[in-house]
Design a protein around this motif. Structure first.
Motif, mmCIF file in Angstrom:
data_model
loop_
_atom_site.group_PDB
_atom_site.id
_atom_site.type_symbol
_atom_site.label_atom_id
_atom_site.label_comp_id
_atom_site.label_asym_id
_atom_site.label_seq_id
_atom_site.Cartn_x
_atom_site.Cartn_y
_atom_site.Cartn_z
ATOM 1 N N LEU A 137 35.135 13.662 25.874
ATOM 2 C CA LEU A 137 34.288 14.182 24.725
ATOM 3 C C LEU A 137 33.429 15.440 25.393
ATOM 4 O O LEU A 137 32.852 15.201 26.462
ATOM 5 N N ASP A 138 32.933 16.192 24.672
ATOM 6 C CA ASP A 138 31.990 17.146 25.110
ATOM 7 C C ASP A 138 30.863 16.762 24.987
ATOM 8 O O ASP A 138 30.536 15.639 24.310
ATOM 9 N N THR A 144 29.127 16.268 21.901
ATOM 10 C CA THR A 144 29.828 15.271 20.824
ATOM 11 C C THR A 144 29.481 13.975 20.789
ATOM 12 O O THR A 144 29.456 13.408 22.258
ATOM 13 N N TYR A 165 37.872 12.406 13.534
ATOM 14 C CA TYR A 165 36.533 13.020 14.069
ATOM 15 C C TYR A 165 35.690 13.198 12.616
ATOM 16 O O TYR A 165 36.433 13.623 11.452
ATOM 17 N N ARG A 178 37.528 21.426 23.268
ATOM 18 C CA ARG A 178 36.749 21.861 22.200
ATOM 19 C C ARG A 178 37.800 22.094 20.982
ATOM 20 O O ARG A 178 37.320 22.884 20.172
ATOM 21 N N GLN A 179 38.692 21.321 20.865
ATOM 22 C CA GLN A 179 39.718 21.756 19.790
ATOM 23 C C GLN A 179 39.048 21.817 18.415
ATOM 24 O O GLN A 179 39.146 22.707 17.721
ATOM 25 N N VAL A 180 38.493 20.674 18.182
ATOM 26 C CA VAL A 180 37.878 20.631 16.474
ATOM 27 C C VAL A 180 36.816 21.760 16.432
ATOM 28 O O VAL A 180 37.070 22.356 15.328
ATOM 29 N N ARG A 181 35.703 21.968 17.265
ATOM 30 C CA ARG A 181 35.072 22.983 17.111
ATOM 31 C C ARG A 181 35.726 24.257 17.014
ATOM 32 O O ARG A 181 35.384 25.167 16.094
ATOM 33 N N LEU A 215 29.371 16.745 15.673
ATOM 34 C CA LEU A 215 30.709 16.066 15.826
ATOM 35 C C LEU A 215 30.789 14.677 16.407
ATOM 36 O O LEU A 215 30.086 14.374 17.356
HETATM 37 N N1 URA Z 1 37.189 18.441 19.846
HETATM 38 C C1 URA Z 1 35.915 18.833 20.184
HETATM 39 O O1 URA Z 1 35.701 20.029 19.666
HETATM 40 N N2 URA Z 1 35.111 18.351 20.916
HETATM 41 C C2 URA Z 1 35.246 17.019 21.285
HETATM 42 O O2 URA Z 1 34.524 16.552 22.034
HETATM 43 C C3 URA Z 1 36.594 16.311 20.823
HETATM 44 C C4 URA Z 1 37.253 17.287 20.189
#
Ligand code: URA
Length: 239
Positions: free
Chosen positions: A107-108, A111, A138, A192-195, A208
């Motif tokens: 996890l970042d 995050t 998330y 950092r996929q979700v970001r 997040l």
């Molecule tokens: N996606 C993100 O950008 N950060 C995370 O820590 C996990 C998934």
């Protein structure tokens, strides 16, 4: 006589890495057996008799397996040590766990939320290998609003770093006072996929938090605290 196992299994049993990562460690010359560096595959060792060192430190198979979840706070790294000396999630585990446990995936730093930790390298492999496609959910707070077009783009997949993300489940939970809260479920784990997915649709992520991995939920575990996984949760993630 102790059990005889392949060297990569011995390393995985010590919790230092998954079997696959252990093979890399061996190839990279980081492992020695009874003082002799070993870089070829196929060596077997006897538990309790042979001495195995990784990066100069002796490692031993930990026969008791630990499986825990941590509610990771913002401001901690999920590596075991950090080049900038930032706090690591290991600092939050305390004395009760008598083995070296390692984060399962990442996890970042910025995050929060559900992080699994274990000394079972095979469990780590099962949960993190992309082929198992385990959903991760998330909750993101984003600045301002998001258009229906943006939501649908996230659902279909967006381009991040030349990579098209798989379809995601996306649900808007609330939108008030300039902050929109969105629940998003993906099964990939790019950096950092979700970001980056939100960036790709023009949204800035304010916070997040990961709330579940498959059917295993963070629930109301307080920030910075950990708990053991139930046997049901372990067998569910192992299958
Ligand atoms: N996606 C993100 O950008 N950060 C995370 O820590 C996990 C998934």
């Amino acid at each position: 006589m102790g059990e005889i196992v392949r060297l990569q299994k011995y390393i995985a049993m010590s919790g230092a890495a998954s079997r696959r990562a252990a093979e890399e460690m061996i190839k990279n010359g980081r492992v020695s057996v009874n003082g002799v560096p070993v870089s070829e595959m196929g060596i077997k060792v006897e538990i309790g008799a042979d001495k195995v060192h990784l990066d100069g430190k002796e490692i031993k198979p930990e026969l008791k397996k630990y499986y825990i979840m941590l509610n990771k706070p913002v401001g901690y790294v999920t590596t075991v040590s950090d080049q900038f000396d930032r706090p690591t999630v290991i600092d939050l585990i305390g004395e009760e766990i008598k083995a070296r446990v390692f984060p399962v995936g990442r996890l970042d730093y910025d995050t929060q939320g559900l992080l699994l930790m274990t000394n079972d390298g095979d469990f780590t492999y099962k949960v993190t290998h992309p082929k198992h496609r385990i959903d991760k959910t998330y909750v993101a707070e984003i600045k301002g609003g998001i258009t229906v077009k943006g939501l649908n783009a996230l659902r279909r997949g967006v381009i991040i770093d030349d990579y098209k993300t798989s379809p995601a489940e996306v649900e808007m939970l609330s939108a008030e006072k300039g902050v929109t809260v969105i629940k998003i479920t993906i099964h990939e784990g790019k950096n950092r996929q979700v970001r980056k997915m939100f960036e790709a649709v023009g949204c800035k992520v304010l916070s997040l938090k990961r709330i579940s991995i498959g059917k295993v939920e963070l629930g109301n575990l307080p920030i910075g605290r950990w708990r053991y996984l139930t046997s049901h949760e372990i067998s569910y993630l192992m299958k």
